[in-house]
Structure formats: C-alpha cells, structure tokens
Scaffold this active site. Sequence first.
Site, PDB file in Angstrom:
ATOM      1  N   LYS A  53      48.964  52.876  63.047  1.00 23.38           N
ATOM      2  CA  LYS A  53      49.422  51.833  62.346  1.00 23.38           C
ATOM      3  C   LYS A  53      49.371  51.852  60.888  1.00 23.38           C
ATOM      4  O   LYS A  53      50.440  51.370  60.248  1.00 23.38           O
ATOM      5  CB  LYS A  53      48.614  50.824  62.918  1.00 23.38           C
ATOM      6  N   ASN A  54      48.550  52.294  60.501  1.00 22.42           N
ATOM      7  CA  ASN A  54      48.301  52.082  58.923  1.00 22.42           C
ATOM      8  C   ASN A  54      48.960  53.329  58.144  1.00 22.42           C
ATOM      9  O   ASN A  54      48.903  53.241  56.975  1.00 22.42           O
ATOM     10  CB  ASN A  54      46.593  52.206  58.655  1.00 22.42           C
ATOM     11  N   CYS A  91      42.164  35.637  54.259  1.00 24.18           N
ATOM     12  CA  CYS A  91      42.253  36.333  55.525  1.00 24.18           C
ATOM     13  C   CYS A  91      40.842  36.255  56.297  1.00 24.18           C
ATOM     14  O   CYS A  91      39.677  36.141  55.396  1.00 24.18           O
ATOM     15  CB  CYS A  91      42.394  37.760  55.011  1.00 24.18           C
ATOM     16  N   ARG A 100      40.134  39.558  50.161  1.00 21.64           N
ATOM     17  CA  ARG A 100      41.172  40.657  50.113  1.00 21.64           C
ATOM     18  C   ARG A 100      42.144  40.226  49.200  1.00 21.64           C
ATOM     19  O   ARG A 100      43.380  40.108  49.558  1.00 21.64           O
ATOM     20  CB  ARG A 100      41.781  40.918  51.766  1.00 21.64           C
ATOM     21  N   ASP A 133      37.055  50.082  59.967  1.00 21.60           N
ATOM     22  CA  ASP A 133      38.023  49.764  60.962  1.00 21.60           C
ATOM     23  C   ASP A 133      37.325  50.079  62.245  1.00 21.60           C
ATOM     24  O   ASP A 133      37.748  49.706  63.374  1.00 21.60           O
ATOM     25  CB  ASP A 133      39.178  50.219  60.994  1.00 21.60           C
ATOM     26  N   ARG A 142      48.170  43.513  67.604  1.00 23.26           N
ATOM     27  CA  ARG A 142      48.583  44.030  66.209  1.00 23.26           C
ATOM     28  C   ARG A 142      48.483  45.562  66.320  1.00 23.26           C
ATOM     29  O   ARG A 142      49.086  46.219  65.234  1.00 23.26           O
ATOM     30  CB  ARG A 142      47.813  43.072  65.262  1.00 23.26           C
TER      31      ARG A 142
HETATM   32  C1  UD1 Z   1      43.518  48.934  54.536  1.00 19.55           C
HETATM   33  C2  UD1 Z   1      43.877  48.780  56.209  1.00 19.55           C
HETATM   34  C3  UD1 Z   1      42.796  48.354  56.716  1.00 19.55           C
HETATM   35  C4  UD1 Z   1      41.440  48.858  56.386  1.00 19.55           C
HETATM   36  C5  UD1 Z   1      41.331  48.728  55.036  1.00 19.55           C
HETATM   37  C6  UD1 Z   1      40.014  49.208  54.302  1.00 19.55           C
HETATM   38  C7  UD1 Z   1      46.294  48.915  56.072  1.00 19.55           C
HETATM   39  C8  UD1 Z   1      47.639  48.373  56.545  1.00 19.55           C
HETATM   40  N1  UD1 Z   1      45.148  48.409  56.211  1.00 19.55           N
HETATM   41  O1  UD1 Z   1      43.571  47.530  54.051  1.00 19.55           O
HETATM   42  O2  UD1 Z   1      42.941  48.522  58.141  1.00 19.55           O
HETATM   43  O3  UD1 Z   1      40.499  47.865  56.995  1.00 19.55           O
HETATM   44  O4  UD1 Z   1      42.352  49.384  54.300  1.00 19.55           O
HETATM   45  O5  UD1 Z   1      40.148  50.934  54.904  1.00 19.55           O
HETATM   46  O6  UD1 Z   1      46.309  49.994  55.590  1.00 19.55           O
HETATM   47  N2  UD1 Z   1      40.665  45.077  46.971  1.00 19.55           N
HETATM   48  C9  UD1 Z   1      40.589  44.356  45.835  1.00 19.55           C
HETATM   49  N3  UD1 Z   1      41.758  44.082  44.789  1.00 19.55           N
HETATM   50  C10 UD1 Z   1      42.989  44.585  45.453  1.00 19.55           C
HETATM   51  C11 UD1 Z   1      42.980  45.268  46.595  1.00 19.55           C
HETATM   52  C12 UD1 Z   1      42.028  45.181  47.316  1.00 19.55           C
HETATM   53  O7  UD1 Z   1      39.525  43.740  45.343  1.00 19.55           O
HETATM   54  O8  UD1 Z   1      44.064  44.309  44.699  1.00 19.55           O
HETATM   55  C13 UD1 Z   1      39.617  45.175  47.567  1.00 19.55           C
HETATM   56  C14 UD1 Z   1      39.318  44.244  48.925  1.00 19.55           C
HETATM   57  O9  UD1 Z   1      39.076  43.136  48.812  1.00 19.55           O
HETATM   58  C15 UD1 Z   1      38.394  45.259  49.596  1.00 19.55           C
HETATM   59  C16 UD1 Z   1      38.507  46.367  49.234  1.00 19.55           C
HETATM   60  O10 UD1 Z   1      39.326  46.265  47.782  1.00 19.55           O
HETATM   61  O11 UD1 Z   1      37.353  44.901  49.392  1.00 19.55           O
HETATM   62  C17 UD1 Z   1      39.352  47.482  49.881  1.00 19.55           C
HETATM   63  O12 UD1 Z   1      40.482  46.960  50.305  1.00 19.55           O
HETATM   64  P1  UD1 Z   1      41.844  47.510  50.673  1.00 19.55           P
HETATM   65  O13 UD1 Z   1      41.451  49.236  50.773  1.00 19.55           O
HETATM   66  O14 UD1 Z   1      42.816  47.113  49.703  1.00 19.55           O
HETATM   67  O15 UD1 Z   1      42.408  47.151  52.200  1.00 19.55           O
HETATM   68  P2  UD1 Z   1      43.816  46.929  52.503  1.00 19.55           P
HETATM   69  O16 UD1 Z   1      44.685  48.080  51.975  1.00 19.55           O
HETATM   70  O17 UD1 Z   1      44.331  45.515  52.547  1.00 19.55           O
END
Ligand code: UD1
Length: 419
Positions: A22-23, A117, A122, A306, A398
């Site tokens: 999925k990711n 969320c 996030r 995950d 999902r």
């Molecule tokens: C992706 C995955 C999700 C997985 C996560 C962590 C997809 C579609 N989803 O989610 O399944 O659980 O990686 O492996 O690939 N953060 C910030 N600012 C930002 C972006 C992120 O502070 O602009 C923080 C988030 O709050 C979190 C951390 O960074 O604490 C990691 O999040 P992130 O890797 O961005 O998760 P996703 O990409 O949303």
Amino acid sequence: MNKLKITGGRRLDGEVLISGAKNAALPILAGCLLAETPVLLRNIPHLRDVTTTIELLSRMGVEVTVHDQMGIEVDASGVDKLEAPYELVKTMRASILVLGPLLARYGRADVSLPGGCAIGARPVDLHVAGLREMGAEIQIDNGYIRARARRLRGARLVLDTVTVTGTENLLMAATLADGQTTIENAAREPEVVDLANFLIAMGAQISGAGTDTIVVEGVDKLEGAEYTVLPDRIEAGTYLLAAAITGGRVKVRKVRPEHLDAILAKLRMAGATVTVDGDTVEVDMRGRRPDSVDLRTAPYPGFPTDMQAQFTALNAVANGVGAITETVFENRFMHAQELQRMGADIRIEGNTAIVTGVPRLTGAPVMATDLRASASLVLAGLVAEGDTIVDRIYHIDRGYERIEEKLSALGATIQRISD
Ligand code: UD1
C-alpha cells in the site's frame, strides 16, 4: 456497517500470497501525475486507499483503466483540475502526495490540509517548508494548501524529522525542478526506494534512495513506464505474527525478506523458528506460547511503527512482560483499551506500553480505531476464547486485501458480517 466475526482458538497453518505494498502503491499512483504518457502499473493491491487515490486522480482528469491481472494504466495527459478536495483528503491523509507532483508539473496545486488524525497530530509542515525552499509560493487558506510556482528550482533540503511521505513529496517535486536537489535526513523506507525506482524508470535522475541523502538532477519531462510495485512488508509481517500468536505455522510468499529483518528478529526472540527461502518466509511456533518481546519503533531500518499494534497483541498472550515504546507517533496506543476489554493486561506509561502476558484472552465486541490497531484486534481475536466482533473494519480494508479470505485459507474461523 461491515464487521469481522472471529472465533478464536484455531492454530493457523498454510501459505499466503502477499499483495503489493500500500505505502508504495499510493506514492507511485500520485507520481503518475508527472508523466506525459501513460504508465502501466502491476501488483497494485486492491485496497480502499488505492480506490480513494484512483478517485482523486480521476477527478483531476487522469484516465485510469484497470486491465486483467491487476495491471492499471494511468494516463495523466488530460489533467485539468489541480485540486485535492477535503472530502477525499479527510478519508486518506496520503492524498497529500499529489502536492509535489502537481506543483512540479503544472505549477499549481490546491490540496486540502489533512487535519487531525487518530494517531497524533501528524502535521505536513515539512512538505510545505521543502517546497517553499524550492521556490514555491504557498498559502494556507480556508483549510487548503494553495501552492504556486512557475518552475521549481533545485535546493538543499534538510528535513527536521524523518518523514516518509514528506521525503516522497519532495522527491517527486525535485524530478522536474530546475537543477539539483539534495534531500538530507531522508526517509530510507523500502517504499521510498520503490518510488525512486519508478521515477527513474520514467526518466528521472535520482541517486541515493535508501540512504539518508537523496540527490535529484531535475529533468524537463518524464515519460510513462511499466512498473511492478514491491510486496507489502507490513501485510507479510501481520500474517507471520498470526502464526506466532496462534502457535501455528505460516509461510508468506512473494515477499522481500530483507525488508522484514526487524520484524523477523522480534519473532525469533518470541520463540518462533523463522526460515527464509528465496522470496518466502516461514514462521513456525510449533504449538508453543510466544515469549514476550521488548521493542522500540523507529524509522527504517528500525522496527516499523506499523507493526507496533500487532506486537502489542502478541505480548498480550505471551509468557512474561514486554515493553513496547512508540517513538514515531504520539497517541498510537488506542488498541490497548480494546485489547484490555478482551482481558489483556496493559499499562501505558508515557510512550511505552507495559504488557503482561495473560494465559488467555476472551472474545468481545471491539472497535477498530485505525488501520494497524484493527489488525491487532483481529490477531487477538484469533487466539481469544469465543467470538470477537471487530467493528469499523473499513479501517482494515484500507490496508489489508481480503483479510478474511486470506486468514480463512490458513484455517482461521473468520467471516465478514453486516448488521
Ligand atoms: C507513513 C506511512 C505510515 C507509517 C509512517 C511512519 C504512507 C502512506 N504512510 O506515514 O503507514 O506509519 O510513514 O513509518 O506511507 N512529521 C512532522 N512534519 C511533517 C511530516 C511528518 O512533524 O511535515 C512527523 C509526524 O508527526 C510523525 C513523524 O514525522 O511523528 C513521521 O511521520 P511520517 O513519516 O511523515 O508519516 P507519514 O508519511 O504520514
């Protein structure tokens, strides 16, 4: 609303074919927006998040044709609406992945902010900051990210936090930017590498994917390509855990075992015999009750957040006490309360769950709160005495393709019911 009814107590035994990740599929589908000619994608999983992404792309004017054997043709040559509306983004945060490609190829994008969320704040501030450094003008207005740029220019981007979709958004944006972009502290997840390989197949110039420094030389255009999405390591891990928690034996097929290292190490610690052979992995628990494991989530190659909820379920029925520390997301222990309703002994202290294994859980009606939490409830249901009814399984749809069919084929008693 659909629910899953699970009657616990069956030891799982058999083989299961793992679907595309999925990711990886979600960013790759978004990446199709960059191509001037049609893209053919294989091994796209049949999931609700994929359907949502396809709907999002279709509304922009992308033509998506599903061929036999799950080949999907994506033609972005007719894009005429550069917007990701709230009604879709609110159901799937990963919609943010269209921001980078739209801006890079069309010079504008209006993407709804994902909002709160269930698993923590996030934010997407790092996506926005990176694009600004590449010359985009971005305003947040009425809940939308409104981004404009004549042509993005290459930049040196240093990410504060390792972010998976943030790295992917900036990587996609950089492919068509003017000059060189360096992404430092980039996410190293296999799904980031898969996206990079897909972009390279379309003509992008990228090096360093899979390390913490990715370098992109911008090109003028990208052309369609054929690409097969990598297998889902989290789906694979979840079925291997289903073997461990039930004392059974499960072989997952069509996986990339090297992506499962952190998960397999913990399964071995839990007492499982793990056998890797080519693109298959087998976990055999030989009828034993698992031992508790301690773990700490971290960005790849650390232990994946995950899989945290699923290991919480394993510890709930294991011998001993296990400490599970969540460092990636705040507030990702919602499954603990539901597991407690099934008799689990879990104490939350800050970002750590202390789980004392109990000899048996009892079935109960439980509520899925997010994707991986719902997987942990299904796993717990497989070993609980009596019936477990998992409500709100749209969360599980999902990210898990036909979970009740795959588990039934392994000998579980599980069915989808509606009220
Ligand atoms: C992706 C995955 C999700 C997985 C996560 C962590 C997809 C579609 N989803 O989610 O399944 O659980 O990686 O492996 O690939 N953060 C910030 N600012 C930002 C972006 C992120 O502070 O602009 C923080 C988030 O709050 C979190 C951390 O960074 O604490 C990691 O999040 P992130 O890797 O961005 O998760 P996703 O990409 O949303």
